[in-house]
Design a protein around this motif. Structure first.
Motif, PDB file in Angstrom:
ATOM      1  N   ASP A   1       0.845  -1.187   0.000  1.00  0.00           N
ATOM      2  CA  ASP A   1       0.000   0.000   0.000  1.00  0.00           C
ATOM      3  C   ASP A   1       0.881   1.237   0.000  1.00  0.00           C
ATOM      4  OD1 ASP A   1      -2.722   1.187   2.123  1.00  0.00           O
ATOM      5  OD2 ASP A   1      -1.827   1.967   0.316  1.00  0.00           O
ATOM      6  N   ALA A   2       1.245   1.718  -1.218  1.00  0.00           N
ATOM      7  CA  ALA A   2       2.196   2.821  -1.294  1.00  0.00           C
ATOM      8  C   ALA A   2       1.550   4.129  -0.867  1.00  0.00           C
ATOM      9  CB  ALA A   2       2.736   2.934  -2.695  1.00  0.00           C
ATOM     10  N   GLY A   3       0.268   4.335  -1.204  1.00  0.00           N
ATOM     11  CA  GLY A   3      -0.407   5.552  -0.778  1.00  0.00           C
ATOM     12  C   GLY A   3      -0.039   6.729  -1.641  1.00  0.00           C
ATOM     13  N   ILE A   4       0.454   7.776  -1.019  1.00  0.00           N
ATOM     14  CA  ILE A   4       0.765   9.004  -1.733  1.00  0.00           C
ATOM     15  C   ILE A   4       2.221   9.358  -1.467  1.00  0.00           C
ATOM     16  CG2 ILE A   4      -0.198  10.386   0.157  1.00  0.00           C
ATOM     17  CD1 ILE A   4      -1.103  12.385  -2.072  1.00  0.00           C
ATOM     18  N   THR A   5       2.972   9.515  -2.514  1.00  0.00           N
ATOM     19  CA  THR A   5       4.390   9.779  -2.375  1.00  0.00           C
ATOM     20  C   THR A   5       4.781  11.073  -3.058  1.00  0.00           C
ATOM     21  OG1 THR A   5       4.837   8.419  -4.327  1.00  0.00           O
ATOM     22  CG2 THR A   5       5.066   7.362  -2.182  1.00  0.00           C
ATOM     23  N   GLN A   6       5.686  11.786  -2.419  1.00  0.00           N
ATOM     24  CA  GLN A   6       6.178  13.039  -2.956  1.00  0.00           C
ATOM     25  C   GLN A   6       7.683  12.928  -3.187  1.00  0.00           C
ATOM     26  OE1 GLN A   6       3.539  15.622   0.097  1.00  0.00           O
ATOM     27  NE2 GLN A   6       4.845  16.834  -1.243  1.00  0.00           N
ATOM     28  N   SER A   7       8.122  13.566  -4.253  1.00  0.00           N
ATOM     29  CA  SER A   7       9.562  13.606  -4.510  1.00  0.00           C
ATOM     30  C   SER A   7       9.925  14.929  -5.172  1.00  0.00           C
ATOM     31  CB  SER A   7       9.977  12.432  -5.409  1.00  0.00           C
ATOM     32  OG  SER A   7       9.309  12.501  -6.659  1.00  0.00           O
ATOM     33  N   PRO A   8      11.118  15.439  -4.887  1.00  0.00           N
ATOM     34  CA  PRO A   8      12.033  14.931  -3.859  1.00  0.00           C
ATOM     35  C   PRO A   8      11.542  15.294  -2.461  1.00  0.00           C
ATOM     36  CG  PRO A   8      12.852  17.002  -4.725  1.00  0.00           C
ATOM     37  CD  PRO A   8      11.600  16.688  -5.510  1.00  0.00           C
ATOM     38  N   ARG A   9      12.150  14.763  -1.442  1.00  0.00           N
ATOM     39  CA  ARG A   9      11.798  15.136  -0.081  1.00  0.00           C
ATOM     40  C   ARG A   9      12.435  16.462   0.313  1.00  0.00           C
ATOM     41  NH1 ARG A   9      10.311  11.831   3.782  1.00  0.00           N
ATOM     42  NH2 ARG A   9       9.803  13.831   4.714  1.00  0.00           N
ATOM     43  N   TYR A  10      13.598  16.726  -0.230  1.00  0.00           N
ATOM     44  CA  TYR A  10      14.317  17.975   0.039  1.00  0.00           C
ATOM     45  C   TYR A  10      14.870  18.510  -1.275  1.00  0.00           C
ATOM     46  CZ  TYR A  10      14.219  16.016   4.720  1.00  0.00           C
ATOM     47  OH  TYR A  10      13.811  15.467   5.903  1.00  0.00           O
ATOM     48  N   LYS A  11      14.808  19.828  -1.423  1.00  0.00           N
ATOM     49  CA  LYS A  11      15.302  20.442  -2.641  1.00  0.00           C
ATOM     50  C   LYS A  11      15.840  21.818  -2.318  1.00  0.00           C
ATOM     51  CE  LYS A  11      15.760  21.032  -7.168  1.00  0.00           C
ATOM     52  NZ  LYS A  11      16.659  20.189  -8.004  1.00  0.00           N
ATOM     53  N   ILE A  12      17.045  22.078  -2.821  1.00  0.00           N
ATOM     54  CA  ILE A  12      17.614  23.415  -2.725  1.00  0.00           C
ATOM     55  C   ILE A  12      17.795  23.922  -4.148  1.00  0.00           C
ATOM     56  CG2 ILE A  12      19.562  24.813  -1.951  1.00  0.00           C
ATOM     57  CD1 ILE A  12      20.073  22.688   0.201  1.00  0.00           C
TER      58      ILE A  12
ATOM     59  N   TYR B   1       2.581  15.009  13.734  1.00  0.00           N
ATOM     60  CA  TYR B   1       3.618  14.672  14.706  1.00  0.00           C
ATOM     61  C   TYR B   1       4.968  15.129  14.171  1.00  0.00           C
ATOM     62  CZ  TYR B   1      -0.089  11.995  16.821  1.00  0.00           C
ATOM     63  OH  TYR B   1      -1.271  11.630  17.398  1.00  0.00           O
ATOM     64  N   PRO B   2       5.912  15.388  15.043  1.00  0.00           N
ATOM     65  CA  PRO B   2       7.211  15.914  14.602  1.00  0.00           C
ATOM     66  C   PRO B   2       7.820  15.095  13.482  1.00  0.00           C
ATOM     67  CG  PRO B   2       7.061  15.970  16.983  1.00  0.00           C
ATOM     68  CD  PRO B   2       5.840  15.250  16.506  1.00  0.00           C
ATOM     69  N   GLY B   3       8.138  15.751  12.387  1.00  0.00           N
ATOM     70  CA  GLY B   3       8.776  15.098  11.254  1.00  0.00           C
ATOM     71  C   GLY B   3       7.866  14.241  10.404  1.00  0.00           C
ATOM     72  N   GLN B   4       6.574  14.269  10.683  1.00  0.00           N
ATOM     73  CA  GLN B   4       5.654  13.417   9.920  1.00  0.00           C
ATOM     74  C   GLN B   4       4.655  14.252   9.123  1.00  0.00           C
ATOM     75  OE1 GLN B   4       3.890  10.155  12.030  1.00  0.00           O
ATOM     76  NE2 GLN B   4       5.642   9.918  13.405  1.00  0.00           N
ATOM     77  N   HIS B   5       3.904  13.549   8.274  1.00  0.00           N
ATOM     78  CA  HIS B   5       2.905  14.255   7.488  1.00  0.00           C
ATOM     79  C   HIS B   5       1.601  14.381   8.276  1.00  0.00           C
ATOM     80  CE1 HIS B   5       2.318   9.957   6.780  1.00  0.00           C
ATOM     81  NE2 HIS B   5       1.056  10.236   6.579  1.00  0.00           N
ATOM     82  N   LEU B   6       0.703  15.166   7.770  1.00  0.00           N
ATOM     83  CA  LEU B   6      -0.583  15.354   8.432  1.00  0.00           C
ATOM     84  C   LEU B   6      -1.410  14.075   8.345  1.00  0.00           C
ATOM     85  CD1 LEU B   6       0.140  18.391   7.458  1.00  0.00           C
ATOM     86  CD2 LEU B   6      -2.248  18.790   7.984  1.00  0.00           C
ATOM     87  N   GLN B   7      -2.131  13.810   9.413  1.00  0.00           N
ATOM     88  CA  GLN B   7      -3.065  12.696   9.392  1.00  0.00           C
ATOM     89  C   GLN B   7      -4.343  13.104  10.093  1.00  0.00           C
ATOM     90  OE1 GLN B   7      -1.694   9.370  12.150  1.00  0.00           O
ATOM     91  NE2 GLN B   7       0.198  10.501  11.882  1.00  0.00           N
ATOM     92  N   LEU B   8      -5.433  12.493   9.668  1.00  0.00           N
ATOM     93  CA  LEU B   8      -6.742  12.856  10.195  1.00  0.00           C
ATOM     94  C   LEU B   8      -6.889  12.372  11.623  1.00  0.00           C
ATOM     95  CD1 LEU B   8      -9.551  14.042   9.424  1.00  0.00           C
ATOM     96  CD2 LEU B   8     -10.231  11.692   8.914  1.00  0.00           C
ATOM     97  N   LEU B   9      -7.363  13.257  12.471  1.00  0.00           N
ATOM     98  CA  LEU B   9      -7.619  12.922  13.872  1.00  0.00           C
ATOM     99  C   LEU B   9      -9.095  12.598  14.053  1.00  0.00           C
ATOM    100  CD1 LEU B   9      -5.875  12.859  16.420  1.00  0.00           C
ATOM    101  CD2 LEU B   9      -6.438  15.266  16.788  1.00  0.00           C
TER     102      LEU B   9
ATOM    103  N   GLN C   1      -8.839  13.950   3.409  1.00  0.00           N
ATOM    104  CA  GLN C   1      -7.654  14.034   2.577  1.00  0.00           C
ATOM    105  C   GLN C   1      -6.518  13.249   3.202  1.00  0.00           C
ATOM    106  OE1 GLN C   1      -6.642  17.928   1.160  1.00  0.00           O
ATOM    107  NE2 GLN C   1      -8.765  18.470   0.761  1.00  0.00           N
ATOM    108  N   TYR C   2      -5.743  12.633   2.346  1.00  0.00           N
ATOM    109  CA  TYR C   2      -4.588  11.851   2.765  1.00  0.00           C
ATOM    110  C   TYR C   2      -3.351  12.554   2.228  1.00  0.00           C
ATOM    111  CZ  TYR C   2      -8.195   8.457   3.676  1.00  0.00           C
ATOM    112  OH  TYR C   2      -9.326   7.842   4.157  1.00  0.00           O
ATOM    113  N   PHE C   3      -2.421  12.790   3.136  1.00  0.00           N
ATOM    114  CA  PHE C   3      -1.288  13.642   2.812  1.00  0.00           C
ATOM    115  C   PHE C   3      -0.021  12.846   2.556  1.00  0.00           C
ATOM    116  CE2 PHE C   3      -2.634  18.026   3.528  1.00  0.00           C
ATOM    117  CZ  PHE C   3      -3.879  17.820   4.093  1.00  0.00           C
ATOM    118  N   GLY C   4       0.798  13.406   1.670  1.00  0.00           N
ATOM    119  CA  GLY C   4       2.132  12.887   1.480  1.00  0.00           C
ATOM    120  C   GLY C   4       3.058  13.392   2.576  1.00  0.00           C
ATOM    121  N   ALA C   5       4.304  12.946   2.520  1.00  0.00           N
ATOM    122  CA  ALA C   5       5.275  13.269   3.568  1.00  0.00           C
ATOM    123  C   ALA C   5       5.839  14.672   3.437  1.00  0.00           C
ATOM    124  CB  ALA C   5       6.407  12.251   3.547  1.00  0.00           C
ATOM    125  N   GLY C   6       5.607  15.313   2.308  1.00  0.00           N
ATOM    126  CA  GLY C   6       6.052  16.690   2.138  1.00  0.00           C
ATOM    127  C   GLY C   6       7.375  16.817   1.420  1.00  0.00           C
TER     128      GLY C   6
END
Lengths: 114, 109
Positions: free
Chosen positions: A1-12, B39-47, A103-108
């Protein structure tokens, strides 16, 4: 279950450069969203898409471009990056059913524009 | 236009204390209300969420929120917080998720 993925995680990047942030979801959700998160502002909607080839502006769209040629992908492009676009960018998705508002969020993606 | 206000920017509590985080919204129509946690360093999740029905909704990890239509409020509560509740909490309204500015919660062991 990969879900939602964002890339890159960091960018300068540097001012004036074009940058594309990628977002991919595996749920076949119809809706996809891009937010930016800044201190003191919370999350603000940049663009959203209700389906493939349908996009619309959110609260802060200036300086950004989106496309949605496939349901699963929703890239965000900064055509000419500015320092004010330094931020954390979150992609999200939701479906069209009873749960469509969840809504389901990626890691940013943490973007720094120098 | 809709807007969401979270007046508590940073809340510091000791473990086992009770929690209430304020959320007020401005919107004249039917609302769908949400609390998200980051949570610190994590993505948003529904509460938890409110669409309709019982105005007292229960979410994960012992959180609950009460929708008070007359006050345009959707405050988040937890009777006894834990150190692991340290996070940032966001209230949001409706489909495009207009977010509040967030409340940072710090729990002291």
């Amino acid at each position: 279950d990969a879900g939602i993925t964002q890339s890159p995680r960091y960018k300068i990047t540097e001012t004036g450069r074009q940058v594309t942030l990628m977002c991919h979801q595996t749920w076949s959700h119809s809706y996809m969203f891009w937010y930016r998160q800044d201190l003191g502002h919370g999350l603000r909607l940049i663009y959203y898409s209700a389906a493939a080839d349908i996009t619309d502006k959110g609260e802060v769209p200036d300086g950004y471009v989106v496309s949605r040629s496939k349901t699963e992908n929703f890239p965000l492009t900064l055509e000419s990056a500015t320092r004010s676009q330094t931020s954390v960018y979150f992609c999200a998705s939701s479906d069209r059913g009873r749960t469509k508002n969840i809504q389901y969020f990626g890691a940013g993606t943490r973007l720094s524009v120098l | 236009a809709q807007s969401v206000s979270q007046h508590n920017h940073h809340v510091i509590l000791s473990e086992a204390a009770s929690l209430e985080l304020g959320c007020n919204y401005s919107y004249g129509g039917t609302v769908n209300l949400f609390w998200y946690v980051q949570y610190p360093g994590q993505h948003l999740q529904l509460l938890l969420k409110y669409f309709s029905g019982d105005p007292l909704v229960k979410g994960i990890k012992g959180f609950e929120a009460e929708f008070i239509k007359s006050k345009f409020s959707f405050n988040l509560r937890k009777p006894s917080v834990q150190w692991s509740d340290t996070a940032e909490y966001f209230c949001a309204v409706n489909e495009k998720l207009t977010f509040g500015t967030g409340t940072r919660l710090t729990i002291i062991p």
